[in-house]
Design an enzyme around this catalytic site. Structure first.
Site, PDB file in Angstrom:
ATOM      1  N   TRP A 186       0.918  -1.234  -0.042  1.00 50.68           N
ATOM      2  CA  TRP A 186       0.077   0.024  -0.110  1.00 50.68           C
ATOM      3  C   TRP A 186       0.769   1.285  -0.061  1.00 50.68           C
ATOM      4  O   TRP A 186       2.170   1.059   0.232  1.00 50.68           O
ATOM      5  CB  TRP A 186      -0.791   0.075   0.919  1.00 50.68           C
ATOM      6  CG  TRP A 186      -2.226   0.599   0.886  1.00 50.68           C
ATOM      7  CD1 TRP A 186      -2.692   2.039   1.534  1.00 50.68           C
ATOM      8  CD2 TRP A 186      -3.312   0.367   0.093  1.00 50.68           C
ATOM      9  NE1 TRP A 186      -3.917   2.335   0.831  1.00 50.68           N
ATOM     10  CE2 TRP A 186      -4.224   1.324  -0.146  1.00 50.68           C
ATOM     11  CE3 TRP A 186      -3.212  -0.863  -0.897  1.00 50.68           C
ATOM     12  CZ2 TRP A 186      -5.486   1.185  -0.827  1.00 50.68           C
ATOM     13  CZ3 TRP A 186      -4.419  -0.962  -1.686  1.00 50.68           C
ATOM     14  CH2 TRP A 186      -5.533  -0.015  -1.521  1.00 50.68           C
ATOM     15  N   ASP A 242      -0.109  10.896  -0.480  1.00 48.29           N
ATOM     16  CA  ASP A 242      -1.406  11.841  -0.430  1.00 48.29           C
ATOM     17  C   ASP A 242      -2.422  11.314  -0.095  1.00 48.29           C
ATOM     18  O   ASP A 242      -2.675   9.883  -0.222  1.00 48.29           O
ATOM     19  CB  ASP A 242      -1.390  12.403  -1.798  1.00 48.29           C
ATOM     20  CG  ASP A 242      -1.772  11.667  -2.857  1.00 48.29           C
ATOM     21  OD1 ASP A 242      -1.319  10.265  -3.070  1.00 48.29           O
ATOM     22  OD2 ASP A 242      -2.627  12.153  -4.002  1.00 48.29           O
ATOM     23  N   GLU A 245      -3.706   8.310  -2.154  1.00 45.70           N
ATOM     24  CA  GLU A 245      -2.842   7.059  -1.849  1.00 45.70           C
ATOM     25  C   GLU A 245      -1.916   6.917  -3.208  1.00 45.70           C
ATOM     26  O   GLU A 245      -1.637   5.540  -3.248  1.00 45.70           O
ATOM     27  CB  GLU A 245      -3.671   5.828  -1.527  1.00 45.70           C
ATOM     28  CG  GLU A 245      -4.941   6.211  -0.526  1.00 45.70           C
ATOM     29  CD  GLU A 245      -5.330   4.925  -0.208  1.00 45.70           C
ATOM     30  OE1 GLU A 245      -6.273   4.505  -1.033  1.00 45.70           O
ATOM     31  OE2 GLU A 245      -5.207   4.757   1.131  1.00 45.70           O
ATOM     32  N   GLU A 246      -1.554   7.580  -3.980  1.00 48.68           N
ATOM     33  CA  GLU A 246      -0.765   7.528  -5.155  1.00 48.68           C
ATOM     34  C   GLU A 246       0.661   8.063  -4.953  1.00 48.68           C
ATOM     35  O   GLU A 246       1.523   7.543  -5.584  1.00 48.68           O
ATOM     36  CB  GLU A 246      -1.563   8.054  -6.281  1.00 48.68           C
ATOM     37  CG  GLU A 246      -2.960   7.130  -6.470  1.00 48.68           C
ATOM     38  CD  GLU A 246      -3.624   7.878  -7.686  1.00 48.68           C
ATOM     39  OE1 GLU A 246      -3.354   9.002  -8.299  1.00 48.68           O
ATOM     40  OE2 GLU A 246      -4.472   7.012  -8.187  1.00 48.68           O
ATOM     41  N   GLU A 470     -18.487   5.941  -6.001  1.00 49.12           N
ATOM     42  CA  GLU A 470     -17.334   6.921  -6.078  1.00 49.12           C
ATOM     43  C   GLU A 470     -17.397   7.867  -7.199  1.00 49.12           C
ATOM     44  O   GLU A 470     -17.007   8.958  -6.857  1.00 49.12           O
ATOM     45  CB  GLU A 470     -16.450   6.041  -5.629  1.00 49.12           C
ATOM     46  CG  GLU A 470     -14.936   6.804  -5.788  1.00 49.12           C
ATOM     47  CD  GLU A 470     -13.662   5.739  -5.546  1.00 49.12           C
ATOM     48  OE1 GLU A 470     -13.483   5.063  -6.513  1.00 49.12           O
ATOM     49  OE2 GLU A 470     -13.041   5.559  -4.673  1.00 49.12           O
TER      50      GLU A 470
END
Ligand SMILES: *[C@@H]1O[C@H](CO)[C@@H](O)[C@H](O)[C@H]1NC(C)=O
Ligand SMILES: *[C@@H]1O[C@H](CO)[C@@H](O)[C@H](O)[C@H]1NC(C)=O
Ligand SMILES: *[C@@H]1O[C@H](CO)[C@@H](O)[C@H](O)[C@H]1NC(C)=O
Length: 662
Positions: A186, A242, A245-246, A470
């Site tokens: 992750w 960030d 999550e990237e 989403e």
């Protein structure tokens, strides 16, 4: 398959079916039918009231307003219901989820969101707690209490980032719904979780104080908040991923959230008769760093720096940062990037504009009209689509601005915000427009209409019945990706609360929006304690504030008995190595390198290999210490003898020691 199942054989937007990017054109009939409301709204925006066609424009604006009103009326109860469905233990879509734990989405495949994220959960409970403080509801209160208890447990769960002993483990963002650690690969750590959680918990703690339950705030909630604040003061100046999550680096949203949490934490501590020296020391330095994301030439925030700079920088990250740091008591302050500040409005325009040409569903919509907003234009996740929560954030920032303009009875147009205003009201020039002027009314109406148009887009893209996943498809507008995203509902509820004029409580921004003279980064070593021994007394219904409640200015960083000592150590290191400080005090690990304090390398460069940490140490104490270099594999290399030593002076000022690796 959750999101997929919803649409199998059932196109929720049959009228959108023939809208492909190639068939798009400004005067395409289907486009007209699709956004007739939007076009009516445009009429209002483009017309300056006071001319013969006014009544027509006003009627269009009124039609738009009423249609948004009825959408909100229908969607609000659905959003609350769906939001609570995703919270354990008794949420209708949260079977097997621990009490107070927010599931990101009930979707278990394509994508699998059957986890709890600290960031999403904190933002959801920030909303729940804010609604609770506006109107007492025992169901909300029970949920909030469960949330506090669940988060205290989560703080103590060792995970791939670390554990609670030095706070590092608080930087883990994603856990299983039974609160066990997730060990898959992750983007770690993500440092917005602790400050956002502190903010959510402080919303409840402040309600407790305001209603006479100061000891509950102090004994049950503060210990959990304190761990998160200490983490924030210690780690804000280190890179992380960030909110999407990237990107590894420094994220505007994370840094803004960190600043707010520290300022609010210092104020809350004071109202509890405590202090948070780490908060007070770090907050102004974080505020300095906040400023460095601003691109003066382009007039927007570069959302990711220190590693994320390969994108153009415009990112809904910055819209979310602005709305979640809204404090109606500081007007249009640009230092804290308030929603109505000239910088935040300029950034709003740039960021929204960055999505105009990239999505087929936005093409042909005039530049003064709302469009679907995604995360950032280079996005490729699910092919890169607009999101509900980012489109709603664009609306929320404008409603926030309207609240403040009405409150201060004027609108200020500066060279920085002129382009934003001109897009909506072409005849406007820089200046301050008082409530009594027709320009004030024209701007206010135009911005209100523009904001309402973003909500109209949500109305059109929701699933009939009010379900919101989403994302929605960039070409067809069809809802897609994780079904019933908890954050989508929360984003709808906060945006519409602002539209109704409901203001959030102040986070004491006025005590923390002045830039200090010294902007050097400071990382304050924290002490972390398990805070799971929580017991909420029953029947804490609204009451009068305790007489002990104090308000006023934030205390000085240190109470002179404890001195903030900054250790600057210049030591060239290789990737994966850490410099730690160890010495003859518990705060320095009592000579045990495993318990020593990791220094912050946020300012490290090849020519100035600076490692730094600030530690609160007792005055007049003789301190002996050394630095150690801890290799990636855990091997410890000590500095050469003798031990370094000094006596902590008796002072209320920060003390700095500068050493070079020996
Ligand atoms: C409290 O909130 C719950 C959940 O949204 C709702 O069902 C209930 O009607 C509310 N109670 C009151 C008194 O408003
Ligand atoms: C740390 O803070 C300094 C001073 O604001 C800043 O220049 C640097 O980029 C920051 N680094 C990180 C990783 O936050
Ligand atoms: C440094 O301090 C440690 C712990 O008190 C001690 O064991 C060691 O002998 C000291 N080193 C020197 C060179 O005095």
């Amino acid at each position: 398959m959750m999101a997929g199942l919803v649409f199998n054989g059932l196109d929720p937007h049959p009228h959108l079916a023939n809208l492909t990017s190639s068939s798009f054109g400004l005067f395409q009939p289907a486009m007209h039918a699709l956004s007739s409301l939007l076009l009516l709204g445009a009429c209002a925006v483009q017309t300056v009231f006071g001319r013969p066609e006014d009544s027509h424009a006003r009627r269009d604006a009124e039609i738009l307003r009423r249609s948004v009103d009825s959408f909100i009326e229908a969607q609000t109860p659905v959003s609350w219901e769906r939001l609570f469905c995703n919270i354990g233990a008794d949420g209708c879509r949260a079977q097997g989820v621990a009490p107070g734990v927010v599931v990101a989405s009930p979707s278990k495949h394509d994508p699998d969101y059957w986890y709890t994220w600290t960031r999403d959960s904190a933002l959801v409970f920030k909303n729940v707690a804010e609604a609770f403080t506006h109107s007492y509801n025992s169901t909300f209160q029970r949920q909030i209490q469960n949330f506090v208890i669940s988060q205290a447990r989560l703080q103590g769960v060792p995970n791939p980032v670390g554990d609670l002993s030095n706070g590092a483990g608080l930087g883990e963002v994603k856990f299983y719904v039974d609160l066990t650690k997730f060990t898959g690969e992750w983007g770690r750590p993500q440092r917005d979780g602790p400050p956002l959680r502190a903010i959510a918990l402080m919303t409840y703690a402040k309600w407790l104080v305001a209603n006479g339950y100061t000891s509950t705030a102090k004994d049950q909630v503060w210990p959990v908040i304190k761990n998160d604040l200490q983490y924030t003061a210690q780690y804000w100046n280190q890179t992380g991923f960030d909110l999407w999550e990237e990107v590894p680096g420094s994220s505007f949203f994370t840094i803004m959230s960190s600043h707010r949490a520290l300022v609010e934490g210092a104020a809350l501590a004071k109202s509890l008769g405590l202090s948070c020296p780490a908060c007070t020391a770090a907050a102004p330095r974080v505020l300095c760093f906040v400023q460095s994301f601003w691109n003066q030439n382009q007039g927007y925030v570069v959302s990711n720096i220190n590693g994320g700079n390969y994108r153009n920088g415009r990112d809904a990250n910055s819209l979310l940062a602005s709305i979640h740091n809204f404090d109606p008591t500081v007007g249009c302050d640009a230092t804290t990037f308030q929603p109505c500040s000239d910088k935040a409005l300029s950034n709003h325009k740039s960021t929204v504009d960055s999505f105009r040409s990239i999505y087929a569903i936005n093409r042909g919509i005039p530049s003064n009209r709302a469009v679907a907003v995604g995360r950032y234009s280079e996005d490729i996740y699910y092919n890169g689509n607009p999101w509900y929560l980012t489109t709603l954030a664009a609306a929320e920032q404008l409603y926030d601005a309207i609240i403040v303009w009405k409150q201060q009875k004027s609108i200020n147009v500066t060279p920085v915000s002129l382009a934003f205003f001109r897009a909506l009201v072409p005849s406007v020039n820089t200046g301050t427009f008082a409530e009594s002027s027709s320009m004030y009314t024209t701007i206010l109406n135009a911005v209100q209409t523009y904001a309402d148009e973003f909500l109209t887009i949500i109305d059109q893209r929701k699933i009939p019945g009010g379900s919101m996943p989403e994302q929605f498809d960039r070409n067809t507008g069809a809802p897609l990706a994780a079904a019933d995203l908890t954050w989508s509902y929360s984003a709808f509820l906060t945006a519409t609360a602002r539209r109704a004029g409901r203001v959030p409580a102040s986070w004491s921004a006025g005590t923390g929006n002045t830039l200090p003279n010294n902007c050097a980064a400071i990382a304050v070593a924290g002490t972390y304690t398990t805070a799971t021994n929580i017991n909420f007394p029953p029947s804490q219904t609204p009451g009068a504030p305790s007489p002990t409640t104090t308000t006023g200015s934030v205390p000085q960083p240190t109470s002179c008995g404890e001195v903030l000592v900054t250790f600057n150590q210049r030591a060239s290191t290789e990737w994966g190595q850490n410099i730690k400080l160890v010495g003859n005090h518990p705060a320095l690990g009592d000579w045990n390198p495993a318990k020593g304090v990791v220094l912050n390398s946020g300012q490290y460069t090849a020519s100035n290999p600076l490692w730094s940490i600030s530690v609160l140490l007792p005055a007049n104490r003789r301190i002996e210490y050394k630095f150690v270099n801890v290799q990636a594999d855990g091997t410890v290399r000590w500095e050469s003898d003798p031990n370094r030593s000094f006596t902590v002076p008796e002072t209320c000022n920060e003390v700095t020691r500068s050493d070079n690796w020996r």
